[in-house]
Scaffold this active site. Structure first.
Site, PDB file in Angstrom:
ATOM      1  N   LYS A  59     -17.711 -14.211  55.625  1.00 42.95           N
ATOM      2  CA  LYS A  59     -18.524 -13.973  54.118  1.00 42.95           C
ATOM      3  C   LYS A  59     -17.360 -13.834  53.026  1.00 42.95           C
ATOM      4  CE  LYS A  59     -22.031 -11.878  51.457  1.00 42.95           C
ATOM      5  NZ  LYS A  59     -22.167 -12.722  50.563  1.00 42.95           N
ATOM      6  N   ARG A  61     -30.513   7.388  46.621  1.00 44.06           N
ATOM      7  CA  ARG A  61     -28.950   7.181  46.672  1.00 44.06           C
ATOM      8  C   ARG A  61     -28.212   8.006  47.757  1.00 44.06           C
ATOM      9  NH1 ARG A  61     -30.061   6.331  40.724  1.00 44.06           N
ATOM     10  NH2 ARG A  61     -29.704   4.175  40.453  1.00 44.06           N
ATOM     11  N   ASP A 121     -26.758   2.844  33.429  1.00 40.04           N
ATOM     12  CA  ASP A 121     -27.935   3.322  32.995  1.00 40.04           C
ATOM     13  C   ASP A 121     -27.784   3.562  31.310  1.00 40.04           C
ATOM     14  OD1 ASP A 121     -28.525   4.955  35.842  1.00 40.04           O
ATOM     15  OD2 ASP A 121     -26.422   5.060  35.340  1.00 40.04           O
ATOM     16  N   ARG A 156     -28.755   0.346  30.093  1.00 41.52           N
ATOM     17  CA  ARG A 156     -30.378  -0.037  30.022  1.00 41.52           C
ATOM     18  C   ARG A 156     -31.014   0.865  28.939  1.00 41.52           C
ATOM     19  NH1 ARG A 156     -29.642   1.323  36.581  1.00 41.52           N
ATOM     20  NH2 ARG A 156     -29.987  -0.543  37.469  1.00 41.52           N
ATOM     21  N   HIS A 191     -25.535   9.970  38.353  1.00 34.85           N
ATOM     22  CA  HIS A 191     -26.176   8.596  38.361  1.00 34.85           C
ATOM     23  C   HIS A 191     -27.311   8.615  39.415  1.00 34.85           C
ATOM     24  CE1 HIS A 191     -26.563   4.564  38.396  1.00 34.85           C
ATOM     25  NE2 HIS A 191     -26.161   4.115  39.693  1.00 34.85           N
TER      26      HIS A 191
END
Length: 318
Positions: free
Chosen positions: A43, A93, A153, A156, A180
Site C-alpha cells: 500500500k 471517536r 472544525d 467548517r 475535537h
C-alpha cells in the site's frame, strides 16, 4: 511563501487521511520532501508511486518517497501521525481510543529514534486523548507534540458562517474550541466578521445570526464528520488540507494562530488534558496557548469538555 529548503515532512499511515495530507502537502509545497510510512508495504509503495508520478505538476522541487521501513522518516522536521484504526459509521471517536493508544505505544519510541528533533502532530482520533498518551510515552515537551485539534472544525464553522453572511471565509474570525469531538463549541462572544461582532452582523437591516441560528450552526459543525463518514466512509480531503496548513506554520516559522490541541498546564485552571485553544504555531511547535476571552457559558463549556476528556483518560488508565 516558498518552502524552507531541505524541509522534510514524514506522514505516518498511508490510509485515506495520510495520503490526502501527503497529496495536499505536495500540491501546496508545504515541505520540500514528503516521506510516507506505513506497515503495509504494498500500500505504501503504491501510494508513493502514484504521488511521485504527479510530481511534474506539484509545487516546484517537491519530492516524495516512502515504504514500510520506518527509516524513511529519518531526520524529519515534522512527523504527522495518521495511523490507527479508523472511525466506523455510528462509532464515537472515543471508542477508538484503546486500540490507537496501543498503536502509539509501539510506534512513538521507534519514530523518536529516527526523527529525534521533529515536531509531532497527531491527526489520529480521538486526537485529544492520544495527545496526552503520546506526550506521556515520549516525554517530549508539550510544545513539540500536539494534535490537529479543532483546526478543521474551525474551518467548517467559518465556511458555514461565510456562506450565510455572503463574505469570504478569510473574513470570518471565529473558532471552535475544546475537545475535537461531541463537546466542542464555538466562542461566539469573540466571533467577528471583519471587525463586526457576529451577533451584530446585519443583512438588509436584520441581524441574521440569531441565537437559534448560531446553536444550529454549532450543532452542524459537531455533526459534520458523522455526516461525511455516513456518506463516503471517511473524512480525508479537508483534514488533509488542514494538516498541510499546520505543517506550513511549523516549517515556515509563521507564528500563525491555529486552534491546535496541546496538553494544558493550568490555562483556565485546566491541567493534564489536551484541549484545542487558539495557539501560536511556529518554529519548533506550539509557542503559546492564547488566553482567549470567553463568557461564563463558554468557560463552563470548556470545563465540561475538559471533564469529559479526563473521564476518557481515566477509563483508559492514562
Amino acid at each position: 511563501m516558498s518552502v524552507h529548503s531541505g524541509s522534510k515532512l514524514a506522514v505516518v499511515g498511508a490510509g485515506s487521511v495520510g495520503t490526502s495530507l501527503a497529496y495536499a502537502a505536495l500540491i501546496r509545497g508545504s515541505a520540500s520532501h514528503v516521506a510516507l510510512y506505513d506497515v503495509n508495504a504494498a500500500k505504501a509503495e503504491a501510494e508513493v508511486l502514484d504521488l511521485a508520478h504527479g510530481t511534474q505538476f506539484t509545487a516546484a522541487a517537491a519530492t516524495v518517497n516512502g515504504g514500510a521501513d520506518i527509516s524513511v522518516t529519518d531526520g524529519a522536521d515534522v512527523v504527522v501521525i495518521t495511523a490507527g484504526a479508523k472511525q466506523s459509521p455510528g462509532q464515537t471517536r472515543l471508542d477508538l481510543a484503546g486500540t490507537n493508544v496501543r498503536i502509539l505505544e509501539q510506534l512513538m519510541p521507534q519514530l523518536l529514534e529516527h526523527a529525534p528533533d521533529a515536531v509531532y502532530v497527531l491527526v489520529t482520533n480521538p486526537c485529544d486523548v492520544l495527545t496526552v498518551a503520546a506526550q506521556k510515552i515520549t516525554g517530549l515537551p508539550t510544545s513539540r507534540i500536539f494534535s490537529s485539534g479543532t483546526v478543521l472544525d474551525t474551518s467548517r464553522l467559518r465556511w458555514l458562517l461565510a456562506h450565510r453572511a455572503g463574505v469570504s471565509v478569510s473574513s470570518v474570525h471565529a473558532s471552535m474550541v475544546g475537545e475535537h469531538g461531541d463537546t466542542e463549541f464555538p466562542v461566539w462572544s469573540g466571533a467577528t466578521i471583519g471587525p463586526v461582532p457576529i451577533r451584530d452582523w446585519k443583512v438588509d437591516g436584520d441581524r441574521i445570526f440569531t441565537p437559534g441560528y448560531l446553536a444550529e450552526t454549532a450543532r452542524e459543525v459537531t455533526q459534520a464528520a458523522y455526516k461525511v463518514i455516513a456518506g463516503k466512509g471517511a473524512t480525508n480531503y479537508a483534514i488533509g488540507l488542514s494538516g498541510a496548513r499546520i505543517v506550513e506554520a511549523l516549517l515556515r516559522s509563521e507564528n500563525a494562530v491555529l486552534p491546535v490541541s496541546t496538553v494544558l498546564a493550568g490555562q483556565y485552571g485546566i491541567d493534564g488534558v489536551a484541549l484545542s485553544l487558539p495557539s501560536i504555531v511556529g518554529h519548533g511547535g506550539v509557542r503559546a496557548v492564547l488566553e482567549t476571552p470567553m463568557d461564563e457559558g463558554e468557560l463552563a463549556s470548556l470545563h465540561h469538555s475538559a471533564e469529559t476528556l479526563r473521564q476518557s483518560l481515566a477509563s483508559l488508565g492514562i
